[in-house]
Each structure stands twice: as C-alpha cells, then as structure tokens.
Design a protein around this motif. Structure first.
Motif, PDB file in Angstrom:
ATOM      1  N   ILE A   1       0.861  -1.184   0.000  1.00 32.23           N
ATOM      2  CA  ILE A   1       0.000   0.000   0.000  1.00 32.23           C
ATOM      3  C   ILE A   1       0.895   1.231   0.000  1.00 32.23           C
ATOM      4  O   ILE A   1       1.792   1.352   0.830  1.00 32.23           O
ATOM      5  CB  ILE A   1      -0.919   0.021   1.241  1.00 32.23           C
ATOM      6  CG1 ILE A   1      -1.710  -1.282   1.346  1.00 32.23           C
ATOM      7  CG2 ILE A   1      -1.859   1.227   1.182  1.00 32.23           C
ATOM      8  CD1 ILE A   1      -2.378  -1.480   2.699  1.00 32.23           C
ATOM      9  N   ILE A   2       0.649   2.125  -0.952  1.00 33.40           N
ATOM     10  CA  ILE A   2       1.470   3.325  -1.096  1.00 33.40           C
ATOM     11  C   ILE A   2       0.567   4.560  -1.062  1.00 33.40           C
ATOM     12  O   ILE A   2      -0.288   4.730  -1.928  1.00 33.40           O
ATOM     13  CB  ILE A   2       2.256   3.299  -2.437  1.00 33.40           C
ATOM     14  CG1 ILE A   2       3.009   1.977  -2.621  1.00 33.40           C
ATOM     15  CG2 ILE A   2       3.182   4.509  -2.526  1.00 33.40           C
ATOM     16  CD1 ILE A   2       4.068   1.668  -1.584  1.00 33.40           C
ATOM     17  N   ASP A   3       0.758   5.393  -0.039  1.00 36.79           N
ATOM     18  CA  ASP A   3      -0.009   6.634   0.094  1.00 36.79           C
ATOM     19  C   ASP A   3       0.752   7.540   1.048  1.00 36.79           C
ATOM     20  O   ASP A   3       1.317   7.047   2.020  1.00 36.79           O
ATOM     21  CB  ASP A   3      -1.411   6.334   0.639  1.00 36.79           C
ATOM     22  CG  ASP A   3      -2.390   7.474   0.391  1.00 36.79           C
ATOM     23  OD1 ASP A   3      -2.100   8.615   0.824  1.00 36.79           O
ATOM     24  OD2 ASP A   3      -3.438   7.230  -0.221  1.00 36.79           O
ATOM     25  N   ASP A   4       0.779   8.836   0.776  1.00 34.51           N
ATOM     26  CA  ASP A   4       1.504   9.742   1.669  1.00 34.51           C
ATOM     27  C   ASP A   4       0.694  10.110   2.909  1.00 34.51           C
ATOM     28  O   ASP A   4       1.200  10.766   3.807  1.00 34.51           O
ATOM     29  CB  ASP A   4       1.972  10.998   0.925  1.00 34.51           C
ATOM     30  CG  ASP A   4       0.834  11.802   0.341  1.00 34.51           C
ATOM     31  OD1 ASP A   4      -0.172  11.196  -0.072  1.00 34.51           O
ATOM     32  OD2 ASP A   4       0.954  13.031   0.260  1.00 34.51           O
ATOM     33  N   ASP A   5      -0.549   9.645   2.995  1.00 40.52           N
ATOM     34  CA  ASP A   5      -1.390   9.884   4.166  1.00 40.52           C
ATOM     35  C   ASP A   5      -1.295   8.673   5.105  1.00 40.52           C
ATOM     36  O   ASP A   5      -1.794   7.597   4.802  1.00 40.52           O
ATOM     37  CB  ASP A   5      -2.838  10.116   3.716  1.00 40.52           C
ATOM     38  CG  ASP A   5      -3.765  10.469   4.862  1.00 40.52           C
ATOM     39  OD1 ASP A   5      -3.563   9.977   5.990  1.00 40.52           O
ATOM     40  OD2 ASP A   5      -4.725  11.231   4.613  1.00 40.52           O
ATOM     41  N   GLU A   6      -0.629   8.875   6.243  1.00 39.75           N
ATOM     42  CA  GLU A   6      -0.400   7.780   7.197  1.00 39.75           C
ATOM     43  C   GLU A   6      -1.716   7.165   7.692  1.00 39.75           C
ATOM     44  O   GLU A   6      -1.785   5.955   7.933  1.00 39.75           O
ATOM     45  CB  GLU A   6       0.416   8.275   8.403  1.00 39.75           C
ATOM     46  CG  GLU A   6       1.800   8.790   8.054  1.00 39.75           C
ATOM     47  CD  GLU A   6       2.831   7.684   7.788  1.00 39.75           C
ATOM     48  OE1 GLU A   6       2.585   6.528   8.164  1.00 39.75           O
ATOM     49  OE2 GLU A   6       3.872   7.992   7.185  1.00 39.75           O
ATOM     50  N   ASP A   7      -2.763   7.983   7.851  1.00 45.12           N
ATOM     51  CA  ASP A   7      -4.049   7.459   8.312  1.00 45.12           C
ATOM     52  C   ASP A   7      -4.641   6.479   7.302  1.00 45.12           C
ATOM     53  O   ASP A   7      -5.202   5.451   7.678  1.00 45.12           O
ATOM     54  CB  ASP A   7      -5.047   8.598   8.562  1.00 45.12           C
ATOM     55  CG  ASP A   7      -4.651   9.466   9.758  1.00 45.12           C
ATOM     56  OD1 ASP A   7      -3.893   8.989  10.627  1.00 45.12           O
ATOM     57  OD2 ASP A   7      -5.094  10.636   9.807  1.00 45.12           O
ATOM     58  N   ILE A   8      -4.515   6.807   6.022  1.00 43.62           N
ATOM     59  CA  ILE A   8      -5.020   5.913   4.974  1.00 43.62           C
ATOM     60  C   ILE A   8      -4.222   4.612   4.968  1.00 43.62           C
ATOM     61  O   ILE A   8      -4.793   3.520   4.869  1.00 43.62           O
ATOM     62  CB  ILE A   8      -4.997   6.607   3.597  1.00 43.62           C
ATOM     63  CG1 ILE A   8      -6.069   7.697   3.558  1.00 43.62           C
ATOM     64  CG2 ILE A   8      -5.194   5.587   2.465  1.00 43.62           C
ATOM     65  CD1 ILE A   8      -6.088   8.546   2.313  1.00 43.62           C
ATOM     66  N   LEU A   9      -2.890   4.717   5.111  1.00 50.11           N
ATOM     67  CA  LEU A   9      -2.055   3.509   5.168  1.00 50.11           C
ATOM     68  C   LEU A   9      -2.508   2.597   6.303  1.00 50.11           C
ATOM     69  O   LEU A   9      -2.666   1.388   6.122  1.00 50.11           O
ATOM     70  CB  LEU A   9      -0.580   3.871   5.366  1.00 50.11           C
ATOM     71  CG  LEU A   9       0.165   4.460   4.180  1.00 50.11           C
ATOM     72  CD1 LEU A   9       1.601   4.816   4.589  1.00 50.11           C
ATOM     73  CD2 LEU A   9       0.177   3.520   2.997  1.00 50.11           C
ATOM     74  N   GLU A  10      -2.715   3.184   7.474  1.00 48.64           N
ATOM     75  CA  GLU A  10      -3.113   2.399   8.640  1.00 48.64           C
ATOM     76  C   GLU A  10      -4.493   1.776   8.452  1.00 48.64           C
ATOM     77  O   GLU A  10      -4.688   0.580   8.704  1.00 48.64           O
ATOM     78  CB  GLU A  10      -3.092   3.299   9.884  1.00 48.64           C
ATOM     79  CG  GLU A  10      -3.224   2.520  11.176  1.00 48.64           C
ATOM     80  CD  GLU A  10      -3.054   3.410  12.400  1.00 48.64           C
ATOM     81  OE1 GLU A  10      -3.784   3.171  13.383  1.00 48.64           O
ATOM     82  OE2 GLU A  10      -2.216   4.334  12.370  1.00 48.64           O
ATOM     83  N   LEU A  11      -5.445   2.571   7.985  1.00 43.46           N
ATOM     84  CA  LEU A  11      -6.806   2.087   7.774  1.00 43.46           C
ATOM     85  C   LEU A  11      -6.828   0.931   6.765  1.00 43.46           C
ATOM     86  O   LEU A  11      -7.403  -0.127   7.031  1.00 43.46           O
ATOM     87  CB  LEU A  11      -7.704   3.223   7.277  1.00 43.46           C
ATOM     88  CG  LEU A  11      -9.108   2.800   6.842  1.00 43.46           C
ATOM     89  CD1 LEU A  11     -10.006   2.636   8.054  1.00 43.46           C
ATOM     90  CD2 LEU A  11      -9.702   3.799   5.870  1.00 43.46           C
TER      91      LEU A  11
END
Length: 122
Positions: free
Chosen positions: A7-17
C-alpha cells in the motif's frame, strides 16, 4: 489467503486504515510506503499480488511508481486510488496500464470486493 499487497499513500491514516482492513479480510500486507520510489523498491523486494497506490505524493509520485513497476512486471496488478480529477493525469494512468482507477474517497469494503473479483479472473 486472498493475496499479498503493498500500500502506497503519503497519508499515514489511509495507510493504517487500509492495512488493518486488508489484514482482517485475509490479505497479507507485505509493505507500506509514502512515495512512488518506495513502491518500486517494495515491489522489487516482495513481488506482491496487488499494489494499491495513490497518485499525488511528494518527491516520487504514483505515476513514477506505476511506470517503473510496470517495467519490472507488465502484468503487475496496480489499483490506483486517487482524488485527482485532472484528465491528463487520468489519461497517463490509463496509458501506463493501471489495472483499475478508483476515485477517493472510495469505501474500503468496495476496494476489497474489487480486489477479490480481480483475484477470481487471474
């Protein structure tokens, strides 16, 4: 097991979710990153069944990741999650042969169902 994922995203919350939800849905999350270069490195290291990636990220964007992962494996399954509505970016994503483009915000349950349906066609 439904397959391995990075999973690649600069938003840590999205990565965690996404990580937590995919683990609950019996996917093996083998790595997370915050830019396109990390995506390429994680893909090379793990060769996951799925890549879930954002486009708009600092330094190396998702287009960089998409282009370079497709050079490593033209058949890589890459699902782009993006809030970007720029038609030229969408055109580039299509040219680079992303498996699926999903507009953010995208319900995580539907993402899982898309992933499972792709799994059934591979």
């Amino acid at each position: 097991m439904n397959g391995s994922v990075i999973i690649i995203d600069d938003d840590e919350d999205i990565l965690e979710l996404l990580s937590e939800y995919l683990l609950l849905e019996d996917f093996d999350v083998v790595g997370c990153g915050t830019d396109g270069l990390k995506a390429v490195n994680l893909y090379a290291a793990h060769t996951p069944d799925f890549v879930i990636m954002d486009i708009a990220m600092p330094n190396y964007d998702g287009l960089y990741g998409l282009e370079h992962i497709k050079k490593l494996n033209p058949n890589a399954i890459i699902i782009i999650l993006t809030g970007n509505s720029d038609k030229s970016i969408t055109h580039k994503i299509i040219q680079l042969n992303a498996t699926k483009i999903l507009e953010k915000p995208y319900p995580v349950e539907k993402l899982v169902s898309v992933m499972k349906s792709i799994n059934n066609h591979v």
